[in-house]
Design a protein around this motif. Structure first.
Motif: not given
Length: 847
Positions: A440, A444, A473-475, A477, A504, A506
């Motif tokens: 990831v 990113n 995706p994460d924060q 992204t 997601s 989050f």
């Protein structure tokens, strides 16, 4: 015990080869137990005392020799003797001796007490033999909380956190109640694997126990929530702790710093000192990192002095944190001095300085230090190659990258980020496509590369590709994708991303929260921006500044200034960017007196030195209000040399108010500063055209042609069903061209019946009136709006973006469109947003 036991184990050879793994095979059927003779109590007492003394001194070899002698004389050891030997085995972590002693206990048939059996578990665990430790636990006739905790701790210390939780649950099923050490140990396991759900379950058990107020358990709870990313829960636990120790404070301070709450981290540091706790070598790295991230150089210097007074400046971790602070604050010379005075350097110290030199453009110094390193790690190679890339030395970066003895994902990702910072997006993409594997962070890095270099369409395309590849995706992204949606002003895309954030699972952190506020504001949905701002659990100066700027750019100047006053009441200190937003609000609403007041209070009340952007806002404010001479005088009195943006703002004001004489003087300044920028020549040409001085228009256009300058063509785009449609002035390339032009023709007729007259001043060509009207009718923003009216459901808000300032005629026409079609139409140009509704515009015709 028969002599054969000690003959088989070959004790002398056993100790002569201490690093050899010794796995004696004891066959009980071949070991004969000698009949014991009567034992003199004096012999027994002397031998056992000797073993205990030898064990206290760590002399395991002699202790086991004494045990052998006791066996040969038929003297059985007691529980205290075995306990001493077991503890010594635990202390020295000698697995062969552990197994030997365990075998001896089994063969003698001695029944250990529960404490000594627990030592067996600990003994194997300390030596990394978790399976043997588990068998020892399961072989215990009776287990207490200490036995279970020893096994939980063993699994946790060796990274087997799921098994640690499994043992904890087994213990609870037996009916045994955990103690404070059990809770702290299992919370550590939850923290290490980021198991927030299980951590909350353990928290529930603690609430029902007697250990909720235990400082040891409280600190472990705070640490668990911090490492699971739930800083709000960590803060709640910390605030409710009746007693705190230095560990509690250190954990909470570090947690805030690691979760982007640097200001709060520094506030906690001050509170800690007020309550009587003195910071130690574990406290300072966190607060120094907070200063580094915030750029608080003076606070960092104060901490440095405190560190020297406490005599912990020689600690390698504190020293490395000092290096990082000075490097990130741009004080590389101070970092140099810290490095020179460090009595010990670790790999982190070297790497921080290499990265620091590279970040400050001193690639040669970075390379010199790199070559001096006693041992270069993959991090060192990565810092050096990425440093070359960040400074635009693409060839050297690639050469060093290819020479790396080992490359990992971090190396690839750092190179991509380095290329991106230097604007080499294609080279970054080339590396990305060649990566043997991606995580990831890789996605990113490349998404951020596109976003940071203004390639917003590519940002969204790559984000969609990432999702198709199965990488979640994460924060980070989302924090890159949302600005792309904001800059393209594509609300549908932005809402979709927001929905994905929620789905997601989050909890939007402060960075994503700020990005969402910014996205909604830049997409013209200021109401949604405000809602997002209000529900943010934590707000920093960026949050307030974003919503203030958002209201300003959308034409709601008074609301923007009201928010600024609320910000001050909240105790949040504005920064230089906040004042850019405040002055912009005054500019877009024509609040000249307020603008002067805020410009003065910025320096007098907040000690912020005005920068170029503040001066530009003031020139824009005065120019729009028609105070052209005041604006010109203001520029001439600036303490810094005005740039093209400042002069460009005044030239635009000359265009609005058709001041040819001043416009010519301002244009000369622009031609001198930026002679190859076609926009300045076009603006002067427009001033001449508005005044009907067509010969001067032709002269300027000839200069443009002779210099082969390229003008930026008018372009507008609109989002429909997650796709973006672009139109140029007079564009006929779209498949629905006939319908679009027919719609415009129909609207034109209705507008004329309603009293609309085309504003010919905005036609910049010396042609017949009919031709002028034709040109005005096909501006790109009108084509985009007609497309939206054809394809979007009645009542749906139409949102378009234009790459240039919307012209006066289009502004008048769109007001008619909004009334006739009963639509809200939002137009974003290079200066601001225009919200058209019921024949009116939010700008009040002041733009």
């Amino acid at each position: 015990m028969a002599k054969s036991f000690w003959i088989q184990t070959n004790l002398k050879q056993f100790f002569c080869r201490p690093r050899q793994t010794f796995l004696p095979i004891f066959n009980a059927s071949t070991i004969a137990l000698q009949s014991q003779r009567p034992i003199a109590s004096a012999d027994l007492g002397i031998d056992q005392s000797l073993i205990k003394q030898l064990c206290r001194q760590g002399r395991l070899k002699e202790a086991l020799h004494t045990l052998q002698a006791m066996d040969q004389r038929g003297i059985p050891p007691d529980g205290y003797t075995y306990a001493s030997l077991l503890q010594t085995c635990v202390n020295i972590k000698f697995i062969a001796a552990c197994k030997l002693l365990h075998a001896h206990i089994i063969l003698t048939g001695f029944e250990l007490d529960i404490s000594s059996e627990t030592k067996l578990v600990t003994m194997y665990a300390k030596c990394g033999k978790l399976a043997d430790a588990r068998r020892a636990l399961e072989g215990m006739a009776k287990r207490d909380v200490i036995s279970w905790t020893a096994m939980i701790s063993a699994y946790s210390q060796h990274g087997c956190d799921e098994k640690a939780l499994e043992i904890f649950y087994q213990m609870q099923n037996t009916g045994l109640r955990p103690d404070n050490f059990t809770f702290a140990t299992v919370l550590t396991a939850c923290a290490q694997m980021g198991a927030l759900k299980q951590g909350k379950e353990v928290h529930g058990s603690i609430v029902r126990s007697e250990f909720l107020s235990d400082v040891f358990v409280g600190s472990a709870l705070v640490d668990m929530y911090v490492k699971c990313g739930s800083i709000e829960d960590a803060s709640k636990v910390f605030d409710k702790m009746p007693n705190r120790n230095l560990v509690s404070w250190n954990v909470m301070i570090a947690g805030c710093e690691q979760n982007g709450r640097e200001e709060e981290s520094l506030e906690l540091f001050c509170k800690m000192k007020w309550t009587g706790f003195e910071p130690d070598k574990f406290t300072f790295p966190s607060v120094l990192s907070a200063c580094a991230n915030l750029g608080y150089l003076e606070k960092g210097r104060e901490l440095h002095e405190d560190i020297i007074r406490k005599g912990i400046h020689s600690d390698v971790f504190v020293g490395s944190a000092l290096l990082d602070m000075y490097v990130k604050c741009g004080k590389i010379e101070d970092a140099d001095r810290v490095l020179d005075r460090m009595p010990e350097r670790n790999i982190v110290s070297w790497n921080v300085m290499i990265a620091g030199y590279a970040q400050n453009g001193r690639v040669g110094a970075a390379l010199s230090l790199f070559r001096q390193m006693p041992e270069q790690s993959v991090v060192s190679w990565t810092a050096m190659s990425a440093g070359y890339a960040r400074n635009g030395h693409v060839g050297e970066a690639l050469d060093l990258f290819q020479k790396m003895p080992e490359r990992n994902l971090v190396s690839w990702n750092a190179m991509i980020a380095g290329y991106a910072q230097s604007g080499y997006v294609n080279e970054a993409m080339d590396l990305f496509e060649k990566m043997p594997e991606r995580n990831v962070v890789s996605w990113n890095a490349m998404i951020a590369a596109y976003a940071q270099n203004g390639c917003f369409h590519e940002t969204l395309r790559l984000f969609q590709q990432m999702q198709r590849s199965g990488v979640a995706p994460d924060q980070v992204t989302f924090a890159s994708v949302l600005p792309a949606c904001a800059n393209l002003s594509v609300l549908e895309h932005g809402k979709k991303v927001h929905k994905e954030i929620i789905q997601s699972g989050f909890e939007p952190d402060i960075f994503v929260g700020n990005a969402l506020v910014d996205m909604y504001a830049k997409c013209g949905s200021v109401e949604d921006a405000h809602k997002m701002f209000l529900i943010m659990p934590l707000k920093n100066v960026v949050s307030w500044t974003t919503i203030i700027v958002g209201y300003a750019m959308n034409g709601f100047g008074k609301e923007s200034l009201q928010l600024f006053e609320e910000m001050k009441l909240s105790g949040m200190k504005p920064n230089h960017i906040t004042f850019v937003g405040v002055l912009s609000a005054c500019c877009h609403s024509g609040l000249v007196d307020d603008g002067w007041r805020y410009f003065i209070c910025m320096s007098e009340d907040y000690h912020i030195t005005p920068g170029m952007e503040h001066y530009c806002c003031m020139v824009d404010l005065l120019g729009r209000a028609g105070c052209l001479d005041d604006a010109y005088g203001f520029i001439n009195k600036m303490p810094i040399k005005p740039d093209t943006v400042v002069w460009g703002s005044l030239l635009a004001a000359c265009r609005i108010h058709t001041n040819i004489e001043l416009g010519e003087r301002v244009a000369e300044q622009l031609f001198e500063l930026d002679p190859e920028n076609a926009a300045h020549y076009v603006m002067l040409s427009n001033i001449y055209a508005a005044a009907g001085r067509w010969d001067d228009v032709q002269n300027v256009r000839k200069i443009i042609d002779d210099m082969k300058l390229k003008k930026t063509p008018g372009c507008s785009w609109i989002e429909l069903n997650h796709s973006i449609y672009t139109f140029l002035t007079g564009d006929r390339s779209h498949p629905q061209t006939d319908n679009i032009y027919a719609k415009l023709e129909s609207l034109s007729g209705q507008m004329k019946d309603a009293g609309y007259l085309p504003d010919m001043d905005y036609v910049l060509h010396d042609v017949e009136e009919q031709q002028k009207e034709h040109i005005l009718g096909h501006h790109s923003e009108k084509l985009a709006i007609a497309f939206g009216l054809i394809n979007m459901s009645p009542g749906t808000t139409i949102r378009i973006v234009k790459n240039l300032r919307v012209c006066g005629d289009c502004h008048s026409a769109i007001k008619f469109f909004s009334k006739m079609e009963a639509r809200e139409i939002v137009v974003r140009d290079t200066k601001r947003f225009h919200h058209f509704k019921d024949g009116q515009c939010s700008c009040g015709d002041y733009w």
